[in-house]
Write an enzyme that holds these catalytic residues in place. Structure first.
Site, PDB file in Angstrom:
ATOM      1  CG  ASP A 102      -2.697   5.485  -5.065  1.00 33.84           C
ATOM      2  OD1 ASP A 102      -2.892   4.784  -6.083  1.00 33.84           O
ATOM      3  OD2 ASP A 102      -2.317   6.669  -5.125  1.00 33.84           O
ATOM      4  CG  HIS A 107      -2.239   0.665   0.967  1.00 33.83           C
ATOM      5  ND1 HIS A 107      -2.423   1.608  -0.027  1.00 33.83           N
ATOM      6  CD2 HIS A 107      -3.455   0.531   1.555  1.00 33.83           C
ATOM      7  CE1 HIS A 107      -3.668   2.025  -0.024  1.00 33.83           C
ATOM      8  NE2 HIS A 107      -4.329   1.387   0.921  1.00 33.83           N
TER       9      HIS A 107
END
Length: 638
Positions: free
Chosen positions: A615, A611
Site C-alpha cells: 500500500d 498494490h
C-alpha cells in the site's frame, strides 16, 4: 476372472508385504532417459501413513534417493490349494497418483527374490521409481507385463510365493486370466508407442528394433512444456559414457546441457540440431547398448522417414488447391480498401492472407501485379487514367508500393523471448501495478566508490552498491520483501532477501539471483554478479541461479535513460527501475545555514509494486529507507 476369484478366496488376510521405492533418473522403452519429475513433498501409503521423502534434485548427474515403505500386498493362506502366496498390487506412490505404468520388470518369473532386490520400475505421475522388496521369496507370476500403461492403483501386478516348489502348485484358477491380461497391455503399449513416435514426425515400429532406449525431451524447469535442440554434442554412432553431455537444450529459461546417465551408443537422432518447440516427452534420439545394433536402428528409422515424407507433399498440394479456391474475407484494412476503390477491383476475387481473414494492402498489390484482381462490375463509374496521363507512371508507382510493402524481415523468437512476452503480458493484466518515483543523491556513493578503489584496491560498480542498499532497505521494511499468494489470497513474508538482477542477453532478458544479499559484502556481491552475468550471456545458468528471488532490480544507468517504469516479475511483488545519474544545480545549505547554489549528482529510482502487497505506506517507507541508505552510504557499509 482369476483376480476376482483370488479376492474371494475363503482365507484371505492383509499382511505387511513391505516394499520400498527410490527415485530413478531414467526409464527404458517406456523407460526414458529424460524423465526428471519431482516427487510430491508428502506421500501416503495404503495404511494412511504420511511419508516425507528427501528433496530430489530437479536435474543433474547425481540424484538423492528417497526410500518409501509401502503396504501394497495381499497375503493368502490356506490348508488346501492354492499354497501360501502374496499378491503385489500397484501402490499409490503420491497423493495425486491414481494409476501408473510398469516401465520394466527387473525380475523374471521363477527368479529368487532377496531382501532389498529391485523387482520392477514403476512410472508414476511424478517420477519413475524402483520397487524394492523387503521380504524374500520367488516371483511366481507377473500379472501386468512390461510396458503396461495406466494400471489403476490397487490392481494386482504380480504374485510371489515363499518356496520355489509352490510356483507349480498355484492352480489355473489363480493364473488363468494372466495370459489374457498379458496380451492386452502389449497391444496398448504398441499403440501408445506408435502415437508417441508419430508426435516426433517419425513412425517407428519398436518391435523391429534391437534392444534400445528412447531419449525424450526432458522437463528441465517447472514451467517448461517444450524446448529447442540448440546443439548435439554427440554424433550418430558415438560412444556415450555415464555423465557425457549429449546435447544442449534451450528451455524457457536458459540453455542447459543434457547429461546422459547410462552408457551406450547414440544410434539415431530423431530431433536434429535447431529443432524448435519440441514437446516435453517427445523422443529426440535412440540409444543402444551394442555398437553392432546401430546400423539396424538407422536403416529401420530411415525407411520410416522415407515413407513419411511422401504424405506431406500430397497434403501440401491439397492445401494449395483449397488456398486458391478460398477468396472470401472477413475484414479489410483501410489501405487495402483505398487501393481497391482506386483501381476498381472486385474485392471478392482477391485472396486474404491476414489474420482472421483480413484482406491486407499487400494482397491487393499482389493481385494487381499478377493481374488476378477482377474488375468490379457495378453501376459506379470506374476511375480510369486520363489519356494524357502516361502509363509508366502507374506501373512505376505500383512497383514502388509493392517494393515498400515487402520491405520487412521476420525474426524468429527464441524460446526465452516467447516466455518473456507471455509472462510480461500476464503480469500487466493480472497484477495491479503501483508506481512511485524519487530522486536520490548519488555523490556520497560515488565518493565512497572512489575511496574503495584508491585506498583498498577494491573495484565495484554503482550497480553493486545499489544492490546492497536495496537489500538493506528490504531488511529494514520487511513488509516490502513479500509476495501475494493467489491460492490463499494473502501476503506471504519472505525470510531471506534474494535480489534478482536483470541481465540483457542475445536470447532475451535473464534474471540471475544474488541470494541473502543483505548479509554479503559489496566486494562479494560484485564478484558474484560478474560471474552470474557471464553465465547468463553464455546461456549456462543453472535453474537454482535464476529461479526464485524476492525482489528485482533493472538498471539502465549505462544508457541515456533518466527514468523508466519496469514490469513486475511474478510471483515477486516489486521491481526497482534505476536511471542514470545527472549533474544538476540546486540550492543547498552550507555549514553556516546559508543557502547557495551547488552542483549535485542525482539519480532517479522508480518502484513498480504489486498494490495487493504494497500500500502507499509500505511503498513510501521502502523508498524512504532506500533514500536514507544512499545519503549515509559510508556508515551503512563500513
Amino acid at each position: 476372472m482369476a483376480l476376482s476369484r483370488l479376492r474371494n478366496h475363503p482365507v484371505i488376510s492383509r499382511a505387511p508385504s513391505l516394499l520400498r521405492a527410490r527415485l530413478l533418473s531414467s526409464t527404458s522403452t517406456s523407460r526414458s532417459l529424460s524423465r526428471n519429475s519431482r516427487l510430491q513433498n508428502s506421500i501416503l501409503d495404503d495404511g494412511g501413513t504420511l511419508l516425507r521423502p528427501k528433496k530430489i534434485s530437479a536435474f543433474g548427474g547425481a540424484h538423492d534417493q528417497s526410500k518409501l515403505k509401502l503396504l501394497s500386498g495381499i497375503r493368502c493362506y490356506s490348508s488346501a490349494e492354492p499354497p501360501a502366496h502374496t499378491v503385489i498390487e500397484m501402490p499409490a506412490l503420491s497423493p495425486t497418483m491414481s494409476q501408473g505404468n510398469i516401465a520394466k520388470w527387473k525380475k523374471k518369473e521363477g527368479d529368487k527374490i532377496e531382501v532389498g532386490d529391485i523387482i520392477c520400475e514403476i512410472e508414476t505421475d511424478k517420477a519413475t521409481l524402483e520397487f524394492e522388496c523387503l521380504e524374500e521369496g520367488f516371483l511366481a507370476k507377473i500379472l501386468v507385463p512390461d510396458g503396461s500403461k495406466d494400471v489403476p492403483v490397487g490392481q494386482p501386478i504380480a504374485i510371489t510365493v515363499e518356496e520355489l516348489d509352490d510356483i507349480k502348485n498355484i492352480p489355473d484358477s489363480v493364473l488363468g486370466g494372466a495370459e489374457v491380461k498379458e496380451t492386452q497391455p502389449a497391444q496398448s503399449d504398441v499403440k501408445t508407442e506408435d502415437t508417441v513416435k508419430e508426435s516426433s514426425s517419425v513412425k517407428i515400429d519398436a518391435s523391429e528394433l534391437p534392444p534400445h532406449v528412447f531419449v525424450e525431451m526432458p522437463a528441465l524447469s517447472p514451467t517448461m512444456d517444450q524446448g529447442n535442440i540448440a546443439k548435439w554434442r554427440k554424433k550418430e554412432g558415438d560412444k556415450i559414457e555415464v555423465g557425457d553431455i549429449i546435447c544442449e537444450i534451450e528451455t524457457d529459461k536458459a540453455t542447459l546441457e543434457f547429461e546422459c546417465l547410462e552408457e551406450g551408443y547414440l544410434a539415431k537422432i530423431l530431433a536434429p540440431e535447431g529443432s524448435k518447440d519440441v514437446l516435453v516427452g517427445q523422443p529426440i534420439a535412440i540409444t543402444v547398448e551394442d555398437a553392432a545394433d546401430i546400423e539396424m536402428v538407422k536403416s529401420s528409422v530411415s525407411g520410416n522417414l522415407a515413407a513419411k515424407e511422401a504424405k506431406p507433399a500430397q497434403h501440401a498440394t491439397h492445401d494449395d488447391k483449397v488456398k486458391v479456391q478460398r477468396s472470401s474475407f472477413a475484414r479489410i484494412s483501410p489501405s487495402a480498401k483505398l487501393l481497391i476503390a482506386e483501381h476498381g477491383l472486385d474485392a471478392s476475387s482477391i485472396m486474404a492472407s491476414g489474420q482472421r481473414g483480413t484482406l491486407l494492402k499487400s494482397d491487393v498489390l499482389t493481385a494487381i501485379k499478377s493481374g488476378t484482381g477482377a474488375a468490379k462490375s457495378s453501376s459506379s463509374e470506374r476511375k480510369t487514367p486520363s489519356p494524357t496521363q502516361p502509363q509508366t507512371h502507374t506501373s512505376l508507382s505500383l512497383s514502388s508500393e509493392i517494393q515498400q510493402s515487402n520491405s520487412y524481415e521476420d525474426l524468429p523468437n527464441s524460446q526465452i523471448r516467447k516466455v518473456i512476452a507471455k509472462r510480461l503480458l500476464e503480469s500487466k493484466q493480472n497484477t495491479p501495478h503501483l508506481y512511485l518515483s524519487s530522486d536520490v543523491i548519488l555523490d556520497p556513493l560515488l565518493s565512497f566508490r572512489k575511496e574503495l578503489k584508491e585506498k583498498f584496491g577494491v573495484k565495484v560498480s554503482v550497480n553493486d552498491i545499489v544492490i546492497k542498499t536495496v537489500a538493506i532497505a528490504l531488511k529494514t521494511v520487511p513488509k516490502a520483501n513479500a509476495f501475494w499468494d493467489d491460492k490463499k489470497g494473502e501476503i506471504v513474508l519472505c525470510d531471506s532477501v534474494d535480489i534478482s538482477i536483470a541481465v540483457a542477453t542475445e536470447k532475451g532478458l535473464m534474471t540471475p539471483i544474488v541470494r541473502n544479499a543483505d548479509h554479503k559484502s559489496i566486494s562479494s556481491i560484485s564478484l558474484e554478479i560478474k560471474e552470474l552475468a557471464e553465465k547468463a550471456r553464455a546461456g549456462k545458468l543453472t535453474p537454482n541461479e535464476f529461479q526464485g528471488g524476492t525482489f528485482s532490480i533493472s538498471n539502465l544507468g549505462m544508457f541515456p535513460v533518466d527514468q523508466f517504469c519496469a514490469i513486475i516479475n511474478p510471483p515477486q511483488s516489486g521491481i526497482l527501475a534505476v536511471g542514470r545519474g545527472n549533474r544538476i544545480v540546486e540550492a543547498v545549505f552550507d555549514e553556516d545555514g546559508i543557502e547557495k547554489p551547488a552542483i549535485v549528482t542525482k539519480m532517479n529510482v522508480t518502484l513498480s509494486a504489486d498494490h495487493r502487497v504494497f500500500d502507499g505506506e509500505v511503498a513510501g517507507a521502502f523508498l524512504g529507507a532506500l533514500k536514507s541508505n544512499f545519503s549515509d552510504i559510508r556508515r551503512l557499509l563500513i
